[in-house]
Write a protein that holds these residues in place. Structure first.
Motif, PDB file in Angstrom:
ATOM      1  N   ARG A 107      22.008  -3.280 -26.035  1.00 12.49           N
ATOM      2  CA  ARG A 107      21.449  -3.467 -24.882  1.00 12.49           C
ATOM      3  C   ARG A 107      21.058  -4.710 -24.536  1.00 12.49           C
ATOM      4  O   ARG A 107      20.662  -5.196 -23.303  1.00 12.49           O
ATOM      5  CB  ARG A 107      20.087  -2.565 -24.995  1.00 12.49           C
ATOM      6  CG  ARG A 107      20.241  -1.118 -25.024  1.00 12.49           C
ATOM      7  CD  ARG A 107      18.964  -0.533 -25.147  1.00 12.49           C
ATOM      8  NE  ARG A 107      19.322   1.189 -25.073  1.00 12.49           N
ATOM      9  CZ  ARG A 107      18.467   1.915 -25.310  1.00 12.49           C
ATOM     10  NH1 ARG A 107      17.238   1.776 -26.096  1.00 12.49           N
ATOM     11  NH2 ARG A 107      18.660   3.127 -25.185  1.00 12.49           N
ATOM     12  N   GLY A 136      23.579   1.339 -21.461  1.00 11.58           N
ATOM     13  CA  GLY A 136      23.133   0.700 -20.321  1.00 11.58           C
ATOM     14  C   GLY A 136      24.118  -0.355 -20.253  1.00 11.58           C
ATOM     15  O   GLY A 136      23.714  -1.061 -18.964  1.00 11.58           O
ATOM     16  N   ARG A 137      25.003  -0.554 -20.904  1.00  8.91           N
ATOM     17  CA  ARG A 137      25.991  -1.832 -20.595  1.00  8.91           C
ATOM     18  C   ARG A 137      27.419  -1.375 -20.488  1.00  8.91           C
ATOM     19  O   ARG A 137      27.700  -0.215 -21.184  1.00  8.91           O
ATOM     20  CB  ARG A 137      26.064  -2.583 -21.704  1.00  8.91           C
ATOM     21  CG  ARG A 137      24.443  -3.199 -22.075  1.00  8.91           C
ATOM     22  CD  ARG A 137      23.842  -3.959 -20.921  1.00  8.91           C
ATOM     23  NE  ARG A 137      24.375  -5.059 -20.486  1.00  8.91           N
ATOM     24  CZ  ARG A 137      24.567  -5.060 -18.875  1.00  8.91           C
ATOM     25  NH1 ARG A 137      24.203  -3.932 -18.333  1.00  8.91           N
ATOM     26  NH2 ARG A 137      25.331  -6.274 -18.533  1.00  8.91           N
TER      27      ARG A 137
END
Length: 273
Positions: A107, A136-137
């Motif tokens: 993250r 989330g990346r």
């Protein structure tokens, strides 16, 4: 610009394609590389402990530490003369899954680099799936045997979905450096040409990216196969695609574009979700 790259090493071996790509990208972007080394134990059912000797836990811990230490030393030896800024971190040795061990570092990264799982892997795409869903990346998936990444041609797999939109925006710093960018629209009967198809070119142009639309009919109704075939035909250096446009469980059971590209892509794939 991408300034922080993460390379997880959780399989007990050095992922050479990802390591080569990391060296190239760190030099191109003046970025810093974090290599995260760890070994995950398989946690037995609680009731099964009665069948194991009391020394099992310490033996497994010792083996894991030995493996992690050897991987860290091997990675350091290969990066020492690369002329890049890097750090090798040891993940806490625990009963956590590889993805759980990576999540905190993931993250805080701009891009995560993963080598595509070889055919016959015990848990294919598990680390990718969990990081794509929860990290989330964006993730750069590198086919086995791939070398240094060229910056000549990029192919965007576009269907106006949320995932494809996220992938384009996450990839803009990279697309700005690539000479030729094509936006592939696969017409498979379910997805009709969208008004955004023309607008996306204008949007990218405002970011300094010149792109053109290419349309292809789905091969046998399979969008993933069509993307893969066109990427090979056009000698694409990088594919940009959304990850898991359908629920992940459905793709794992029935297949989908994400799994098709993970299994046998002719070029590195920049996934985002």
């Amino acid at each position: 610009m991408y300034k922080d790259l993460l390379l997880p090493m959780m399989s007990g071996r050095i992922p050479d394609p990802a390591l080569k790509a990391a060296r190239t990208l760190c030099k191109q972007w003046d970025a810093r590389l974090t290599v995260l080394v760890g070994v995950s134990h398989a946690q037995p059912e609680p009731m099964a402990w009665e069948y194991f000797s009391g020394s099992l836990g310490s033996t497994m811990q010792e083996c894991a530490e030995t493996t992690a230490r050897a991987m860290a030393e091997a990675a350091d030896a290969r990066l020492r003369e690369a002329g890049i800024e890097y750090e090798i971190c040891r993940a806490p040795l625990s009963w956590a899954t590889p993805a759980q061990m990576c999540m905190e570092h993931a993250r805080l990264a701009d891009v995560i680099l993963l080598e595509a799982d070889p055919p016959g892997a015990l848990h294919p795409h598990r680390l990718f799936g969990e990081l794509a869903a929860g990290g989330g990346r964006p993730i750069l998936s590198l086919p086995a045997g791939s070398g240094a990444i060229a910056m000549e041609r990029a192919l965007i797999a576009w269907n106006a979905s949320r995932e494809a939109t996220r992938a384009i925006h996450d990839a803009i710093p990279w697309l700005q450096r690539i000479r030729t960018v094509e936006i592939l629209v696969v017409e498979d009967g379910r997805f009709q040409p969208h008004a955004q198809d023309a607008l996306v070119c204008a949007h990218l142009r405002r970011h300094g990216v010149e792109a053109q639309i290419v349309r292809r009919s789905a091969s046998g109704g399979d969008a993933g196969q069509t993307i893969r075939a066109y990427a090979a035909e056009s000698r694409t250096d990088l594919i940009v695609a959304g990850a898991y446009g359908h629920p992940r469980v459905m793709e794992m059971v029935f297949g989908g574009t994400t799994l098709t590209l993970l299994a046998n892509s002719p070029a590195p794939v920049f996934f985002s979700r």
